[in-house]
Design a protein around this motif. Structure first.
Motif, PDB file in Angstrom:
ATOM      1  N   THR A  91       0.830  -1.206   0.000  1.00 44.60           N
ATOM      2  CA  THR A  91       0.000   0.000   0.000  1.00 44.60           C
ATOM      3  C   THR A  91       0.863   1.253   0.000  1.00 44.60           C
ATOM      4  O   THR A  91       0.618   2.198  -0.746  1.00 44.60           O
ATOM      5  N   ILE A  92       1.869   1.269   0.848  1.00 47.63           N
ATOM      6  CA  ILE A  92       2.741   2.443   0.947  1.00 47.63           C
ATOM      7  C   ILE A  92       3.579   2.603  -0.315  1.00 47.63           C
ATOM      8  O   ILE A  92       3.775   3.725  -0.816  1.00 47.63           O
ATOM      9  N   LEU A  93       4.051   1.500  -0.876  1.00 48.75           N
ATOM     10  CA  LEU A  93       4.777   1.580  -2.148  1.00 48.75           C
ATOM     11  C   LEU A  93       3.889   2.156  -3.251  1.00 48.75           C
ATOM     12  O   LEU A  93       4.366   2.874  -4.141  1.00 48.75           O
ATOM     13  N   SER A  94       2.604   1.862  -3.197  1.00 54.51           N
ATOM     14  CA  SER A  94       1.677   2.282  -4.248  1.00 54.51           C
ATOM     15  C   SER A  94       1.183   3.709  -4.087  1.00 54.51           C
ATOM     16  O   SER A  94       1.044   4.442  -5.075  1.00 54.51           O
ATOM     17  N   LEU A  95       0.921   4.123  -2.857  1.00 47.52           N
ATOM     18  CA  LEU A  95       0.203   5.376  -2.624  1.00 47.52           C
ATOM     19  C   LEU A  95       1.054   6.503  -2.056  1.00 47.52           C
ATOM     20  O   LEU A  95       0.610   7.654  -2.048  1.00 47.52           O
ATOM     21  N   VAL A  96       2.250   6.202  -1.585  1.00 44.42           N
ATOM     22  CA  VAL A  96       3.063   7.210  -0.893  1.00 44.42           C
ATOM     23  C   VAL A  96       4.260   7.593  -1.751  1.00 44.42           C
ATOM     24  O   VAL A  96       5.015   6.721  -2.208  1.00 44.42           O
ATOM     25  N   SER A  97       4.444   8.872  -1.965  1.00 48.97           N
ATOM     26  CA  SER A  97       5.563   9.349  -2.773  1.00 48.97           C
ATOM     27  C   SER A  97       6.700   9.837  -1.891  1.00 48.97           C
ATOM     28  O   SER A  97       6.499  10.243  -0.738  1.00 48.97           O
ATOM     29  N   GLU A  98       7.894   9.805  -2.446  1.00 47.07           N
ATOM     30  CA  GLU A  98       9.081  10.245  -1.715  1.00 47.07           C
ATOM     31  C   GLU A  98       8.921  11.699  -1.281  1.00 47.07           C
ATOM     32  O   GLU A  98       8.495  12.556  -2.050  1.00 47.07           O
ATOM     33  N   GLY A  99       9.264  11.964  -0.026  1.00 42.11           N
ATOM     34  CA  GLY A  99       9.205  13.315   0.501  1.00 42.11           C
ATOM     35  C   GLY A  99       7.843  13.741   1.009  1.00 42.11           C
ATOM     36  O   GLY A  99       7.705  14.810   1.608  1.00 42.11           O
ATOM     37  N   GLY A 221     -11.243  -2.853   0.249  1.00 44.00           N
ATOM     38  CA  GLY A 221     -11.395  -1.417   0.079  1.00 44.00           C
ATOM     39  C   GLY A 221     -11.894  -1.030  -1.290  1.00 44.00           C
ATOM     40  O   GLY A 221     -12.563  -1.813  -1.986  1.00 44.00           O
ATOM     41  N   ARG A 222     -11.550   0.198  -1.665  1.00 41.06           N
ATOM     42  CA  ARG A 222     -11.943   0.730  -2.965  1.00 41.06           C
ATOM     43  C   ARG A 222     -11.324  -0.093  -4.082  1.00 41.06           C
ATOM     44  O   ARG A 222     -10.126  -0.404  -4.051  1.00 41.06           O
ATOM     45  N   GLU A 223     -12.118  -0.415  -5.093  1.00 38.37           N
ATOM     46  CA  GLU A 223     -11.633  -1.275  -6.163  1.00 38.37           C
ATOM     47  C   GLU A 223     -10.444  -0.658  -6.895  1.00 38.37           C
ATOM     48  O   GLU A 223      -9.476  -1.353  -7.221  1.00 38.37           O
ATOM     49  N   ASP A 224     -10.481   0.664  -7.135  1.00 40.07           N
ATOM     50  CA  ASP A 224      -9.386   1.287  -7.875  1.00 40.07           C
ATOM     51  C   ASP A 224      -8.072   1.203  -7.100  1.00 40.07           C
ATOM     52  O   ASP A 224      -7.008   0.955  -7.686  1.00 40.07           O
ATOM     53  N   LEU A 225      -8.149   1.379  -5.765  1.00 34.07           N
ATOM     54  CA  LEU A 225      -6.928   1.314  -4.964  1.00 34.07           C
ATOM     55  C   LEU A 225      -6.436  -0.117  -4.820  1.00 34.07           C
ATOM     56  O   LEU A 225      -5.223  -0.372  -4.861  1.00 34.07           O
ATOM     57  N   ILE A 226      -7.363  -1.053  -4.632  1.00 35.72           N
ATOM     58  CA  ILE A 226      -6.966  -2.457  -4.544  1.00 35.72           C
ATOM     59  C   ILE A 226      -6.260  -2.884  -5.829  1.00 35.72           C
ATOM     60  O   ILE A 226      -5.219  -3.569  -5.801  1.00 35.72           O
ATOM     61  N   ASP A 227      -6.779  -2.456  -6.972  1.00 41.28           N
ATOM     62  CA  ASP A 227      -6.144  -2.805  -8.244  1.00 41.28           C
ATOM     63  C   ASP A 227      -4.740  -2.209  -8.343  1.00 41.28           C
ATOM     64  O   ASP A 227      -3.804  -2.857  -8.827  1.00 41.28           O
ATOM     65  N   GLU A 228      -4.604  -0.969  -7.884  1.00 43.47           N
ATOM     66  CA  GLU A 228      -3.289  -0.313  -7.934  1.00 43.47           C
ATOM     67  C   GLU A 228      -2.304  -1.020  -7.013  1.00 43.47           C
ATOM     68  O   GLU A 228      -1.141  -1.245  -7.381  1.00 43.47           O
ATOM     69  N   ILE A 229      -2.754  -1.376  -5.830  1.00 45.54           N
ATOM     70  CA  ILE A 229      -1.892  -2.069  -4.865  1.00 45.54           C
ATOM     71  C   ILE A 229      -1.545  -3.469  -5.365  1.00 45.54           C
ATOM     72  O   ILE A 229      -0.427  -3.958  -5.168  1.00 45.54           O
ATOM     73  N   LYS A 230      -2.492  -4.099  -6.050  1.00 47.05           N
ATOM     74  CA  LYS A 230      -2.270  -5.462  -6.549  1.00 47.05           C
ATOM     75  C   LYS A 230      -1.101  -5.514  -7.527  1.00 47.05           C
ATOM     76  O   LYS A 230      -0.387  -6.521  -7.608  1.00 47.05           O
ATOM     77  N   ILE A 231      -0.890  -4.433  -8.255  1.00 42.26           N
ATOM     78  CA  ILE A 231       0.255  -4.385  -9.167  1.00 42.26           C
ATOM     79  C   ILE A 231       1.552  -4.545  -8.390  1.00 42.26           C
ATOM     80  O   ILE A 231       2.423  -5.354  -8.742  1.00 42.26           O
ATOM     81  N   LYS A 232       1.701  -3.774  -7.301  1.00 38.18           N
ATOM     82  CA  LYS A 232       2.906  -3.876  -6.477  1.00 38.18           C
ATOM     83  C   LYS A 232       3.019  -5.251  -5.821  1.00 38.18           C
ATOM     84  O   LYS A 232       4.102  -5.825  -5.724  1.00 38.18           O
ATOM     85  N   VAL A 233       1.891  -5.761  -5.353  1.00 43.50           N
ATOM     86  CA  VAL A 233       1.884  -7.081  -4.725  1.00 43.50           C
ATOM     87  C   VAL A 233       2.434  -8.135  -5.674  1.00 43.50           C
ATOM     88  O   VAL A 233       3.284  -8.963  -5.302  1.00 43.50           O
ATOM     89  N   ASN A 234       1.986  -8.093  -6.937  1.00 42.78           N
ATOM     90  CA  ASN A 234       2.460  -9.078  -7.917  1.00 42.78           C
ATOM     91  C   ASN A 234       3.895  -8.814  -8.357  1.00 42.78           C
ATOM     92  O   ASN A 234       4.662  -9.749  -8.613  1.00 42.78           O
ATOM     93  N   GLN A 235       4.271  -7.541  -8.427  1.00 42.71           N
ATOM     94  CA  GLN A 235       5.648  -7.213  -8.839  1.00 42.71           C
ATOM     95  C   GLN A 235       6.678  -7.722  -7.841  1.00 42.71           C
ATOM     96  O   GLN A 235       7.775  -8.149  -8.229  1.00 42.71           O
ATOM     97  N   PHE A 236       6.328  -7.685  -6.551  1.00 42.53           N
ATOM     98  CA  PHE A 236       7.294  -8.042  -5.523  1.00 42.53           C
ATOM     99  C   PHE A 236       7.016  -9.393  -4.861  1.00 42.53           C
ATOM    100  O   PHE A 236       7.612  -9.720  -3.839  1.00 42.53           O
ATOM    101  N   GLY A 237       6.128 -10.193  -5.436  1.00 42.40           N
ATOM    102  CA  GLY A 237       5.875 -11.522  -4.914  1.00 42.40           C
ATOM    103  C   GLY A 237       5.247 -11.533  -3.528  1.00 42.40           C
ATOM    104  O   GLY A 237       5.555 -12.389  -2.699  1.00 42.40           O
ATOM    105  N   LEU A 238       4.352 -10.589  -3.261  1.00 45.59           N
ATOM    106  CA  LEU A 238       3.736 -10.463  -1.946  1.00 45.59           C
ATOM    107  C   LEU A 238       2.356 -11.120  -1.881  1.00 45.59           C
ATOM    108  O   LEU A 238       1.723 -11.110  -0.828  1.00 45.59           O
ATOM    109  N   GLU A 239       1.913 -11.689  -3.002  1.00 44.73           N
ATOM    110  CA  GLU A 239       0.572 -12.264  -3.029  1.00 44.73           C
ATOM    111  C   GLU A 239       0.513 -13.571  -2.229  1.00 44.73           C
ATOM    112  O   GLU A 239       1.512 -14.281  -2.086  1.00 44.73           O
ATOM    113  N   ALA A 240      -0.666 -13.846  -1.674  1.00 46.25           N
ATOM    114  CA  ALA A 240      -0.881 -15.112  -0.983  1.00 46.25           C
ATOM    115  C   ALA A 240      -0.967 -16.231  -2.013  1.00 46.25           C
ATOM    116  O   ALA A 240      -1.575 -16.078  -3.066  1.00 46.25           O
TER     117      ALA A 240
END
Length: 384
Positions: A91-99, A221-240
């Motif tokens: 979630t933080i990788l997806s929604l939080v920007s540096e600084g 949660g919100r479908e748009d945010l879940i979809d965005e977070i799912k990208i990071k989850v799959n990129q970094f092998g965090l999926e169940a």
């Protein structure tokens, strides 16, 4: 000092698992009493297990986790991850920007360490408080975090919960709720709404906390945010993986609110029995616990250990000599050293409380016998 760093925490956990293995191999599983509140479990039929293949499993169980997950958590869509911490990271990788800023409100400090660690990883400024009057949302804030129930099961006030969400949404900032145990504790014991029903944009729970599910995380949660977070989850092998998803589905299906409610009443009996010989145990929502500083006040023998070290030694004696599993021996780095005796687990349902009291008292006597010998204490924590 006995526990000085994260490596020490890993080593003590390895020792605890060796002790647990020995109990099972020499005395059987019935010799252990898991009172962590994190007992988890894996409920599955033979027919379901036969489907746990790399691609067949997700095809079969994805619809099921969506159905039961949304019923359990609320929200538009759910996402199964391999741990709550990994969901927080994604979630933080997806929604939080540096600084940018991340601000966090919880009922009692500290927050789970995965939250500030994830913020540090992305280069965000992080602030947490448990004083509602001090909670503000500064400019350039990318995420507001709320903890529903702390690591020591202190539950957020519902009115404050609503106000934080309203404050964030007034500035168009998404809210993530760390509801690891709160998804059940808040809703069942305190009759609070699901986090998503309160307006949270993202909520995540641990599927082994206060329920018979696997060690894993379930986001909603919100479908748009879940979809965005799912990208990071799959990129970094965090999926169940399929086995965990199956266990999540069946864990939720088999979750019984009445077991939590029974533990809520049973804790009073345990607390009264403990108060006959101790002064610093306190009630948790589903059991009793003693903070490290409270345990320190009980010890009458001179020693040089920190409060947390006392808790580790005491909990290892409970485990080694009496098969009682509490969180400090088996916890991950950064977790609270508070010793909880949670009564919501299957091991606790038929537990003789008077027998438990005897084991706690005997363990405390052994703690007092060794506490002045730091080397002996280190041996208890690190050596099987």
């Amino acid at each position: 000092m006995i526990i000085n760093n994260s490596l020490d925490e890993v080593k003590k956990r390895e020792n605890a698992l060796s002790i647990i293995k020995n109990h099972v191999e020499t005395k059987g599983r019935s010799s252990l009493f898991d009172l962590t509140g994190l007992a988890g479990g894996f409920i599955a039929s033979e027919a379901e297990i036969s489907l746990l293949e790399t691609y067949v499993g997700p095809a079969i169980f994805e619809d099921a986790i969506q159905e039961v997950g949304k019923e359990h958590m609320g929200g538009d869509k759910v996402l199964a991850v391999n741990r709550t911490s990994s969901g927080i990271l994604a979630t933080i990788l997806s929604l939080v920007s540096e600084g940018s800023n991340v601000v966090h409100y919880l009922a009692e400090l500290p927050a789970h360490p995965s939250i500030p660690r994830s913020c540090k990883l992305v280069g965000a400024e992080y602030f947490e408080t448990d004083v509602f009057e001090e909670f503000t949302i500064p400019d350039n804030t990318s995420l507001v975090v709320v903890t529903g129930s702390t690591m020591d099961h202190k539950v957020i006030d519902e009115d404050e919960f609503r106000q934080v969400i309203e404050m964030a949404h007034a500035k168009n900032i998404p809210v993530m709720v760390d509801d690891a145990s709160g998804a059940r504790l808040r809703t069942v014991i305190y009759n609070q709404p699901k986090a998503c029903d309160l307006g949270a944009d993202i909520s995540i729970t641990s599927t082994d906390k206060l329920m018979a599910g696997p060690r894993g995380g379930l986001m909603a949660g919100r479908e748009d945010l879940i979809d965005e977070i799912k990208i990071k989850v799959n990129q970094f092998g965090l999926e169940a993986q399929p086995p965990a998803v199956l266990a999540m589905v069946n864990g939720i299906k088999n979750f019984k609110e009445e077991n939590l409610i029974k533990s809520f009443t049973k804790k009073d009996e345990l607390y009264e029995l403990l108060c006959e010989n101790f002064s610093n145990f306190v009630k948790s929502p589903t059991g009793v616990m003693i903070y490290p500083e409270g345990l320190s006040k009980e010890v009458s023998v001179s020693h040089n250990l920190s409060d947390d070290d006392l808790a580790y030694v005491f909990s290892f004696i409970l485990l080694r000599d009496y098969g009682i599993i509490t969180i400090p021996p088996v916890s991950m780095p950064g977790a609270s050293a508070t010793i909880r005796f949670e009564l919501s687990s299957s091991d606790a349902i038929n537990l003789d409380l008077k027998d438990l009291i005897k084991k706690i008292e005997a363990s405390f006597e052994k703690l007092q016998d060794v506490v002045s010998n730091e080397e002996k204490c280190k041996e208890i924590v690190f050596t099987f």
